[in-house]
Design a protein around this motif. Structure first.
Motif, PDB file in Angstrom:
ATOM      1  N   SER A  38      44.966   1.903 -10.654  1.00 17.74           N
ATOM      2  CA  SER A  38      46.077   1.499 -11.522  1.00 17.74           C
ATOM      3  C   SER A  38      45.736   1.740 -12.992  1.00 17.74           C
ATOM      4  CB  SER A  38      46.468   0.043 -11.271  1.00 17.74           C
ATOM      5  OG  SER A  38      45.373  -0.828 -11.431  1.00 17.74           O
ATOM      6  N   LEU A  39      44.484   1.497 -13.405  1.00 17.44           N
ATOM      7  CA  LEU A  39      44.091   1.794 -14.787  1.00 17.44           C
ATOM      8  C   LEU A  39      44.174   3.290 -15.060  1.00 17.44           C
ATOM      9  CD1 LEU A  39      43.036   0.969 -17.551  1.00 17.44           C
ATOM     10  CD2 LEU A  39      40.708   1.084 -16.595  1.00 17.44           C
ATOM     11  N   PHE A  40      43.707   4.103 -14.134  1.00 21.18           N
ATOM     12  CA  PHE A  40      43.796   5.556 -14.287  1.00 21.18           C
ATOM     13  C   PHE A  40      45.245   5.998 -14.500  1.00 21.18           C
ATOM     14  CE2 PHE A  40      44.726   9.648 -12.342  1.00 21.18           C
ATOM     15  CZ  PHE A  40      43.881  10.490 -13.050  1.00 21.18           C
ATOM     16  N   LEU A  41      46.139   5.484 -13.674  1.00 23.18           N
ATOM     17  CA  LEU A  41      47.551   5.856 -13.800  1.00 23.18           C
ATOM     18  C   LEU A  41      48.125   5.419 -15.145  1.00 23.18           C
ATOM     19  CD1 LEU A  41      48.761   5.067 -10.181  1.00 23.18           C
ATOM     20  CD2 LEU A  41      48.499   7.333 -11.232  1.00 23.18           C
ATOM     21  N   MET A  42      47.833   4.199 -15.563  1.00 23.83           N
ATOM     22  CA  MET A  42      48.352   3.711 -16.850  1.00 23.83           C
ATOM     23  C   MET A  42      47.811   4.550 -18.000  1.00 23.83           C
ATOM     24  SD  MET A  42      48.567  -0.459 -16.430  1.00 23.83           S
ATOM     25  CE  MET A  42      46.858  -0.653 -16.788  1.00 23.83           C
ATOM     26  N   GLN A  43      46.531   4.906 -17.954  1.00 26.45           N
ATOM     27  CA  GLN A  43      45.936   5.705 -19.029  1.00 26.45           C
ATOM     28  C   GLN A  43      46.475   7.132 -19.055  1.00 26.45           C
ATOM     29  OE1 GLN A  43      41.734   5.215 -18.152  1.00 26.45           O
ATOM     30  NE2 GLN A  43      41.532   3.636 -19.730  1.00 26.45           N
ATOM     31  N   ASN A  44      47.076   7.555 -17.964  1.00 29.74           N
ATOM     32  CA  ASN A  44      47.586   8.921 -17.879  1.00 29.74           C
ATOM     33  C   ASN A  44      49.110   8.974 -17.857  1.00 29.74           C
ATOM     34  OD1 ASN A  44      45.260  10.961 -17.596  1.00 29.74           O
ATOM     35  ND2 ASN A  44      44.621   9.172 -16.433  1.00 29.74           N
ATOM     36  N   GLY A  45      49.731   7.985 -18.470  1.00 31.48           N
ATOM     37  CA  GLY A  45      51.149   8.050 -18.745  1.00 31.48           C
ATOM     38  C   GLY A  45      52.092   7.448 -17.723  1.00 31.48           C
ATOM     39  N   VAL A  46      51.581   6.875 -16.651  1.00 32.86           N
ATOM     40  CA  VAL A  46      52.470   6.229 -15.683  1.00 32.86           C
ATOM     41  C   VAL A  46      52.819   4.850 -16.235  1.00 32.86           C
ATOM     42  CG1 VAL A  46      52.690   5.320 -13.351  1.00 32.86           C
ATOM     43  CG2 VAL A  46      51.531   7.504 -13.739  1.00 32.86           C
ATOM     44  N   ASN A  47      54.090   4.660 -16.547  1.00 33.61           N
ATOM     45  CA  ASN A  47      54.538   3.405 -17.147  1.00 33.61           C
ATOM     46  C   ASN A  47      55.521   2.730 -16.195  1.00 33.61           C
ATOM     47  OD1 ASN A  47      54.948   1.321 -18.885  1.00 33.61           O
ATOM     48  ND2 ASN A  47      56.281   2.461 -20.272  1.00 33.61           N
ATOM     49  N   ARG A  48      54.979   2.155 -15.135  1.00 38.29           N
ATOM     50  CA  ARG A  48      55.805   1.454 -14.150  1.00 38.29           C
ATOM     51  C   ARG A  48      55.367   0.004 -14.090  1.00 38.29           C
ATOM     52  NH1 ARG A  48      56.358   5.424  -8.919  1.00 38.29           N
ATOM     53  NH2 ARG A  48      57.185   7.206 -10.061  1.00 38.29           N
ATOM     54  N   PRO A  49      56.304  -0.908 -14.118  1.00 40.53           N
ATOM     55  CA  PRO A  49      55.946  -2.330 -14.070  1.00 40.53           C
ATOM     56  C   PRO A  49      55.087  -2.690 -12.858  1.00 40.53           C
ATOM     57  CG  PRO A  49      58.267  -2.081 -14.606  1.00 40.53           C
ATOM     58  CD  PRO A  49      57.749  -0.721 -14.267  1.00 40.53           C
ATOM     59  N   GLN A  50      55.331  -2.043 -11.716  1.00 39.34           N
ATOM     60  CA  GLN A  50      54.560  -2.354 -10.514  1.00 39.34           C
ATOM     61  C   GLN A  50      53.088  -1.989 -10.701  1.00 39.34           C
ATOM     62  OE1 GLN A  50      57.144  -0.220 -10.700  1.00 39.34           O
ATOM     63  NE2 GLN A  50      58.639  -0.615  -9.091  1.00 39.34           N
ATOM     64  N   VAL A  51      52.830  -0.853 -11.336  1.00 36.40           N
ATOM     65  CA  VAL A  51      51.447  -0.414 -11.566  1.00 36.40           C
ATOM     66  C   VAL A  51      50.771  -1.350 -12.563  1.00 36.40           C
ATOM     67  CG1 VAL A  51      49.989   1.454 -12.454  1.00 36.40           C
ATOM     68  CG2 VAL A  51      51.946   1.986 -10.991  1.00 36.40           C
ATOM     69  N   ASN A  52      51.463  -1.691 -13.630  1.00 35.82           N
ATOM     70  CA  ASN A  52      50.901  -2.616 -14.624  1.00 35.82           C
ATOM     71  C   ASN A  52      50.578  -3.962 -13.988  1.00 35.82           C
ATOM     72  OD1 ASN A  52      51.552  -0.491 -16.288  1.00 35.82           O
ATOM     73  ND2 ASN A  52      53.184  -1.565 -17.368  1.00 35.82           N
ATOM     74  N   SER A  53      51.485  -4.443 -13.164  1.00 39.82           N
ATOM     75  CA  SER A  53      51.287  -5.726 -12.494  1.00 39.82           C
ATOM     76  C   SER A  53      50.107  -5.678 -11.535  1.00 39.82           C
ATOM     77  CB  SER A  53      52.563  -6.117 -11.751  1.00 39.82           C
ATOM     78  OG  SER A  53      52.393  -7.334 -11.089  1.00 39.82           O
ATOM     79  N   LEU A  54      49.981  -4.600 -10.776  1.00 42.80           N
ATOM     80  CA  LEU A  54      48.854  -4.467  -9.853  1.00 42.80           C
ATOM     81  C   LEU A  54      47.527  -4.417 -10.602  1.00 42.80           C
ATOM     82  CD1 LEU A  54      50.290  -1.927  -7.288  1.00 42.80           C
ATOM     83  CD2 LEU A  54      49.661  -4.305  -6.865  1.00 42.80           C
ATOM     84  N   TYR A  55      47.523  -3.768 -11.753  1.00 42.03           N
ATOM     85  CA  TYR A  55      46.298  -3.722 -12.553  1.00 42.03           C
ATOM     86  C   TYR A  55      45.897  -5.131 -12.998  1.00 42.03           C
ATOM     87  CZ  TYR A  55      43.003  -2.899 -16.291  1.00 42.03           C
ATOM     88  OH  TYR A  55      41.886  -2.942 -17.086  1.00 42.03           O
TER      89      TYR A  55
END
Length: 64
Positions: A38-55
Motif C-alpha cells: 500500500s505504501l508503494f502504491l501511494m508513493q507511485n500515484g495511486v490515490n484511492r481511499p481504500q489503499v490509504n486506509s489499508l496502509y
C-alpha cells in the motif's frame, strides 16, 4: 475481501522480513506485505481511499 498470493523473495529480503517479525510479535507476514504494497502504491500515484486506509490499518493496527 482478501486474496491470497504467492511471492518469491530474494533470500536477503526474506531474512530481513523474518528478523523484523521476530523482533515485533504484533506484526506478521501479511501485515508487512500489506503495509509495503500500500505504501508503494501511494508513493507511485495511486490515490484511492481504500489503499490509504489499508496502509494506516497495517501500520497502526486499526482501521482508519
Amino acid at each position: 475481501m482478501t486474496i491470497s498470493t504467492t511471492v518469491e523473495l530474494p533470500e536477503g529480503l526474506h531474512d530481513a522480513v523474518r528478523a523484523y517479525i521476530e523482533a515485533r510479535p504484533d506484526w506478521d507476514h501479511e501485515r508487512v506485505m500489506q503495509a509495503a504494497l500500500s505504501l508503494f502504491l501511494m508513493q507511485n500515484g495511486v490515490n484511492r481511499p481504500q489503499v490509504n486506509s489499508l496502509y494506516l490499518e497495517s501500520l497502526f493496527g486499526y482501521s482508519a
